[in-house]
Design a protein around this motif. Structure first.
Motif, short mmCIF file in Angstrom:
data_model
loop_
_atom_site.label_atom_id
_atom_site.label_comp_id
_atom_site.label_asym_id
_atom_site.label_seq_id
_atom_site.Cartn_x
_atom_site.Cartn_y
_atom_site.Cartn_z
N LEU A 58 42.55 51.09 43.13
CA LEU A 58 41.88 52.05 44.01
C LEU A 58 40.41 52.19 43.62
CD1 LEU A 58 41.91 54.11 46.28
CD2 LEU A 58 42.69 55.81 44.62
N ASP A 59 40.13 52.22 42.32
CA ASP A 59 38.74 52.30 41.86
C ASP A 59 37.94 51.09 42.34
OD1 ASP A 59 39.34 54.67 40.60
OD2 ASP A 59 39.44 53.80 38.59
N ASP A 60 38.53 49.90 42.22
CA ASP A 60 37.86 48.68 42.68
C ASP A 60 37.63 48.73 44.19
OD1 ASP A 60 38.00 47.81 40.07
OD2 ASP A 60 39.70 46.47 40.42
N PHE A 61 38.65 49.17 44.92
CA PHE A 61 38.56 49.28 46.36
C PHE A 61 37.43 50.24 46.76
CE2 PHE A 61 39.88 51.69 50.18
CZ PHE A 61 39.84 50.68 51.11
N MET A 62 37.37 51.38 46.10
CA MET A 62 36.36 52.37 46.43
C MET A 62 34.95 51.83 46.12
SD MET A 62 37.78 54.76 47.95
CE MET A 62 36.35 55.80 48.08
N SER A 118 39.39 43.69 56.27
CA SER A 118 40.01 42.79 55.30
C SER A 118 40.27 43.50 53.98
CB SER A 118 39.10 41.58 55.08
OG SER A 118 39.60 40.78 54.03
N LYS A 119 39.29 44.27 53.49
CA LYS A 119 39.46 45.01 52.23
C LYS A 119 40.56 46.04 52.35
CE LYS A 119 36.33 42.86 49.97
NZ LYS A 119 36.67 41.93 48.92
N ILE A 120 40.61 46.72 53.48
CA ILE A 120 41.66 47.72 53.70
C ILE A 120 43.03 47.04 53.70
CG2 ILE A 120 42.65 49.31 55.40
CD1 ILE A 120 39.73 50.09 56.08
N ASN A 121 43.14 45.89 54.35
CA ASN A 121 44.41 45.16 54.36
C ASN A 121 44.80 44.70 52.96
OD1 ASN A 121 44.83 45.47 57.10
ND2 ASN A 121 43.82 43.55 57.63
N GLN A 122 43.82 44.24 52.16
CA GLN A 122 44.12 43.82 50.79
C GLN A 122 44.68 44.97 49.96
OE1 GLN A 122 40.48 42.31 49.14
NE2 GLN A 122 40.70 40.28 50.07
N ILE A 123 44.03 46.11 50.02
CA ILE A 123 44.49 47.25 49.22
C ILE A 123 45.83 47.76 49.75
CG2 ILE A 123 43.38 49.19 50.39
CD1 ILE A 123 43.34 48.67 46.63
N ASN A 124 46.03 47.68 51.03
CA ASN A 124 47.30 48.10 51.64
C ASN A 124 48.45 47.22 51.12
OD1 ASN A 124 49.00 49.59 53.35
ND2 ASN A 124 48.76 48.06 54.97
#
Length: 129
Positions: A58-62, A118-124
């Protein structure tokens, strides 16, 4: 239902090495307890202690979302400047040029939106595992 105030009159003294003290304070700092005495009391009496946890994914995603947000803000600012310029145009040639420039800005914006998706799909996918 009102809670009675508990008067704690008993004092407990414990001697610790500096390493032991550091270790306890380190654990206390990761807890949600506001006072060190509350933390120690809960620990001694085997009461549950809420702990702050960090989710590295989550930190990386943010961090990536912050970068993308800043890029989108810059693109939005550029787009606003382009629209202001369009309102000042008076010749057909200038308008054609604006339309070409607007198309490239639109493509950049769509590319950034696709990156966000794409990033949202990866974290999902990571969270659903």
């Amino acid at each position: 239902m009102t809670e009675e105030k508990i008067n704690r009159s008993e004092l407990l003294q414990v001697r610790l090495t500096p390493k032991e003290s550091e270790r306890i304070h380190q654990k206390f700092s990761h807890s949600t307890c506001r006072k060190f005495s509350d933390y120690v009391r809960k620990k001694l009496l085997d009461k549950p202690i809420a702990i702050y946890t960090r989710n590295q994914s989550l930190d990386d995603f943010m961090a990536e979302m912050i970068v993308l947000r800043n890029e989108l803000n810059a693109i939005g600012n550029n787009y606003n400047q382009i629209v202001k310029r369009l309102h000042s145009l008076q010749h057909v040639e200038e308008i054609k040029t604006w339309l070409l420039l607007n198309e490239s800005s639109k493509q950049i914006l769509l590319k950034k939106v696709d990156e966000i998706k794409s990033k949202i799909n990866q974290i999902n996918e990571q969270w659903l595992q």
